[in-house]
Design an enzyme around this catalytic site. Structure first.
Site, PDB file in Angstrom:
ATOM      1  N   LEU A 120    -101.056 -35.141  42.685  1.00  0.00           N
ATOM      2  CA  LEU A 120    -100.811 -34.112  41.668  1.00  0.00           C
ATOM      3  C   LEU A 120     -99.928 -32.984  42.208  1.00  0.00           C
ATOM      4  O   LEU A 120     -99.040 -32.498  41.501  1.00  0.00           O
ATOM      5  CB  LEU A 120    -102.147 -33.547  41.158  1.00  0.00           C
ATOM      6  N   TYR A 143    -118.741 -33.514  46.946  1.00  0.00           N
ATOM      7  CA  TYR A 143    -117.566 -33.204  46.117  1.00  0.00           C
ATOM      8  C   TYR A 143    -117.984 -32.449  44.857  1.00  0.00           C
ATOM      9  O   TYR A 143    -117.413 -31.407  44.528  1.00  0.00           O
ATOM     10  CB  TYR A 143    -116.845 -34.510  45.757  1.00  0.00           C
ATOM     11  N   LYS A 166    -116.925 -28.536  43.895  1.00  0.00           N
ATOM     12  CA  LYS A 166    -116.154 -28.194  42.685  1.00  0.00           C
ATOM     13  C   LYS A 166    -116.964 -27.254  41.772  1.00  0.00           C
ATOM     14  O   LYS A 166    -116.387 -26.396  41.108  1.00  0.00           O
ATOM     15  CB  LYS A 166    -115.711 -29.460  41.942  1.00  0.00           C
TER      16      LYS A 166
HETATM   17  N1  NAP Z   1    -107.340 -37.968  41.591  1.00  0.00           N
HETATM   18  C1  NAP Z   1    -108.375 -37.673  40.830  1.00  0.00           C
HETATM   19  O1  NAP Z   1    -108.973 -38.554  40.172  1.00  0.00           O
HETATM   20  C2  NAP Z   1    -108.830 -36.241  40.715  1.00  0.00           C
HETATM   21  C3  NAP Z   1    -109.739 -35.928  39.693  1.00  0.00           C
HETATM   22  C4  NAP Z   1    -110.142 -34.604  39.533  1.00  0.00           C
HETATM   23  C5  NAP Z   1    -109.658 -33.627  40.384  1.00  0.00           C
HETATM   24  N2  NAP Z   1    -108.794 -33.971  41.383  1.00  0.00           N
HETATM   25  C6  NAP Z   1    -108.317 -32.871  42.248  1.00  0.00           C
HETATM   26  O2  NAP Z   1    -106.897 -32.854  42.249  1.00  0.00           O
HETATM   27  C7  NAP Z   1    -106.434 -32.241  43.457  1.00  0.00           C
HETATM   28  C8  NAP Z   1    -105.281 -33.062  43.999  1.00  0.00           C
HETATM   29  O3  NAP Z   1    -105.747 -34.337  44.348  1.00  0.00           O
HETATM   30  P1  NAP Z   1    -104.863 -35.656  44.153  1.00  0.00           P
HETATM   31  O4  NAP Z   1    -105.554 -36.494  43.150  1.00  0.00           O
HETATM   32  O5  NAP Z   1    -103.465 -35.318  43.969  1.00  0.00           O
HETATM   33  O6  NAP Z   1    -105.105 -36.376  45.572  1.00  0.00           O
HETATM   34  P2  NAP Z   1    -104.218 -36.434  46.908  1.00  0.00           P
HETATM   35  O7  NAP Z   1    -102.929 -37.116  46.629  1.00  0.00           O
HETATM   36  O8  NAP Z   1    -105.091 -37.011  47.959  1.00  0.00           O
HETATM   37  O9  NAP Z   1    -103.913 -34.909  47.226  1.00  0.00           O
HETATM   38  C9  NAP Z   1    -104.723 -34.113  48.019  1.00  0.00           C
HETATM   39  C10 NAP Z   1    -103.828 -33.103  48.709  1.00  0.00           C
HETATM   40  O10 NAP Z   1    -104.662 -32.199  49.423  1.00  0.00           O
HETATM   41  C11 NAP Z   1    -104.058 -31.980  50.686  1.00  0.00           C
HETATM   42  N3  NAP Z   1    -105.079 -31.569  51.648  1.00  0.00           N
HETATM   43  C12 NAP Z   1    -106.236 -32.193  51.979  1.00  0.00           C
HETATM   44  N4  NAP Z   1    -106.874 -31.493  52.927  1.00  0.00           N
HETATM   45  C13 NAP Z   1    -106.115 -30.389  53.197  1.00  0.00           C
HETATM   46  C14 NAP Z   1    -106.231 -29.291  54.087  1.00  0.00           C
HETATM   47  N5  NAP Z   1    -107.273 -29.155  54.925  1.00  0.00           N
HETATM   48  N6  NAP Z   1    -105.271 -28.341  54.074  1.00  0.00           N
HETATM   49  C15 NAP Z   1    -104.202 -28.459  53.264  1.00  0.00           C
HETATM   50  N7  NAP Z   1    -104.023 -29.482  52.412  1.00  0.00           N
HETATM   51  C16 NAP Z   1    -104.964 -30.436  52.384  1.00  0.00           C
HETATM   52  C17 NAP Z   1    -103.378 -33.287  51.044  1.00  0.00           C
HETATM   53  O11 NAP Z   1    -102.259 -33.057  51.894  1.00  0.00           O
HETATM   54  P3  NAP Z   1    -102.237 -33.282  53.483  1.00  0.00           P
HETATM   55  O12 NAP Z   1    -103.148 -34.402  53.797  1.00  0.00           O
HETATM   56  O13 NAP Z   1    -100.787 -33.555  53.744  1.00  0.00           O
HETATM   57  O14 NAP Z   1    -102.662 -31.971  54.052  1.00  0.00           O
HETATM   58  C18 NAP Z   1    -102.863 -33.738  49.684  1.00  0.00           C
HETATM   59  O15 NAP Z   1    -101.570 -33.235  49.469  1.00  0.00           O
HETATM   60  C19 NAP Z   1    -107.651 -32.162  44.379  1.00  0.00           C
HETATM   61  O16 NAP Z   1    -108.118 -30.827  44.413  1.00  0.00           O
HETATM   62  C20 NAP Z   1    -108.699 -33.047  43.707  1.00  0.00           C
HETATM   63  O17 NAP Z   1    -110.005 -32.598  43.950  1.00  0.00           O
HETATM   64  C21 NAP Z   1    -108.369 -35.237  41.570  1.00  0.00           C
END
Ligand code: NAP
Length: 317
Positions: free
Chosen positions: A62, A200, A204
């Site tokens: 995202l 998780y 949240k």
């Molecule tokens: N995918 C779903 O189904 C879903 C549903 C509801 C909510 N969300 C929320 O959407 C948001 C984005 O998730 P996504 O789905 O896009 O998954 P994603 O592709 O895994 O993205 C997660 C991002 O968080 C970064 N990250 C993780 N730990 C970190 C740290 N300690 N410091 C800085 N950056 C960190 C990662 O980058 P690096 O590893 O490069 O640091 C990555 O860019 C999250 O907050 C997640 O909880 C996702």
């Protein structure tokens, strides 16, 4: 032949109209009345052109899609994450794309759990400048039963999804003007908990509480958009920590059927532009879940228990 006479139609309308009008009224009236209440929802639209936007977790999923969406709307981007190579590639892709934007995107290393990284970011990159929009997007999930999940996993998930965002927000809040916005990527799991994802769901719920308190403090006029996202097809589930603290490295079937990152990013940016403060970015069934949790908690928890039995961890029991 069914009877479609006008008397019959009028009779049916008379019989059923309350069932249509009452829910419609319950939805429309509070929305109309909210125009009378002061708050960020009454501000003019947020135009992203030439605005400085800092995104955490911009390297994948995202966050990356938000970078494209905001770049297309003319924003000046500061992209942060730990995967510096991916951020560099993203900046090159943005610059090489057909999108016209006079601001060159920049990227910075930021582990949101490392206060020293944040200090460096503030000292080197901001230097008194304004951050119009902060996108708190980085995230980490977990999988496994409470009985087998060690405290280290609870702490790590909480560090990223809760303390990390607080740290970033506290440091950058003085740079965000009242005309700006904070976007928080939370989850439907910030409103209803899901079995075998306890850390998780808890993290949240915690971040929802933190930002709900912040919006009622002295910066009441500052727009905070809480995004309660449902499943998005980003591969997020495969990075979730299992009970040994390692990524599960297995695609989550529900997530694979979720919204695309691009569609989600567009919805998030539209909501911010329209000065919304809450966005449930999820199918209608998720809204029913949130409503049922409020209306009839015991039934909701029974349904979730049944759902848990179908989960791979539930099946093992
Ligand atoms: N995918 C779903 O189904 C879903 C549903 C509801 C909510 N969300 C929320 O959407 C948001 C984005 O998730 P996504 O789905 O896009 O998954 P994603 O592709 O895994 O993205 C997660 C991002 O968080 C970064 N990250 C993780 N730990 C970190 C740290 N300690 N410091 C800085 N950056 C960190 C990662 O980058 P690096 O590893 O490069 O640091 C990555 O860019 C999250 O907050 C997640 O909880 C996702």
């Amino acid at each position: 032949m069914p009877d479609f006479s006008s008397e019959m139609v009028i009779e049916n309308v008379k019989r059923f109209w309350p069932w249509v009008l009452i829910p419609a009224g319950l939805y429309v009236i509070p929305n109309l009345l909210s125009a009378l209440v002061p708050g960020p929802h009454r501000k003019p639209k947020l135009n992203f052109k030439d605005k400085t936007v800092l995104i955490t977790g911009a390297s994948t999923g995202l966050g990356r899609a938000l970078a494209f969406e905001l770049y297309a709307r003319g924003a000046k981007l500061i992209l942060t994450a730990r995967s510096i190579d991916k951020l560099k590639e993203l900046c090159e892709e943005l610059k090489g794309s057909k999108i016209k934007n006079r601001h060159e995107p920049v990227y910075r290393y930021l582990d949101i759990c490392e206060p020293s990284d944040l200090e460096k970011l503030v000292d080197l990159s901001l230097d008194g400048k304004t951050i119009d929009v902060l996108v708190n997007n980085a995230g980490l999930s977990n999988r496994g039963p409470v009985s087998e999940t060690p405290m280290s996993v609870h702490r790590q998930v909480m560090e990223v999804n809760y303390f990390g965002h607080i740290e970033v927000t506290r440091a950058l809040l003085p740079y965000i003007p009242d005309t700006g916005c904070i976007i928080v990527t939370s989850s439907v799991q910030g409103r209803i908990a899901v079995p075998y994802r306890s850390a998780y769901s808890a993290s949240k719920h915690a971040i929802q509480g933190f930002f709900d308190a912040l919006r009622c403090e002295e910066r009441h006029d500052l727009q905070i958009l809480m995004v309660s996202a449902g499943y998005m097809n980003t591969g997020f589930g495969s990075k979730a920590l299992d009970t040994s603290g390692k990524p599960v490295q297995k695609e989550d079937a529900d997530q694979a059927k979720g919204y695309t990152a691009e569609y989600s990013a567009q919805r998030v940016v539209d909501a911010a532009e329209n000065r919304e403060i809450e966005l449930i970015l999820a199918p209608f069934s998720n809204r029913i879940g949130i409503f049922l949790r409020w209306l009839w908690p015991s039934l909701f928890y029974f349904f979730m228990y049944k759902r848990g039995l179908k989960d791979e961890y539930g099946k093992k029991k």
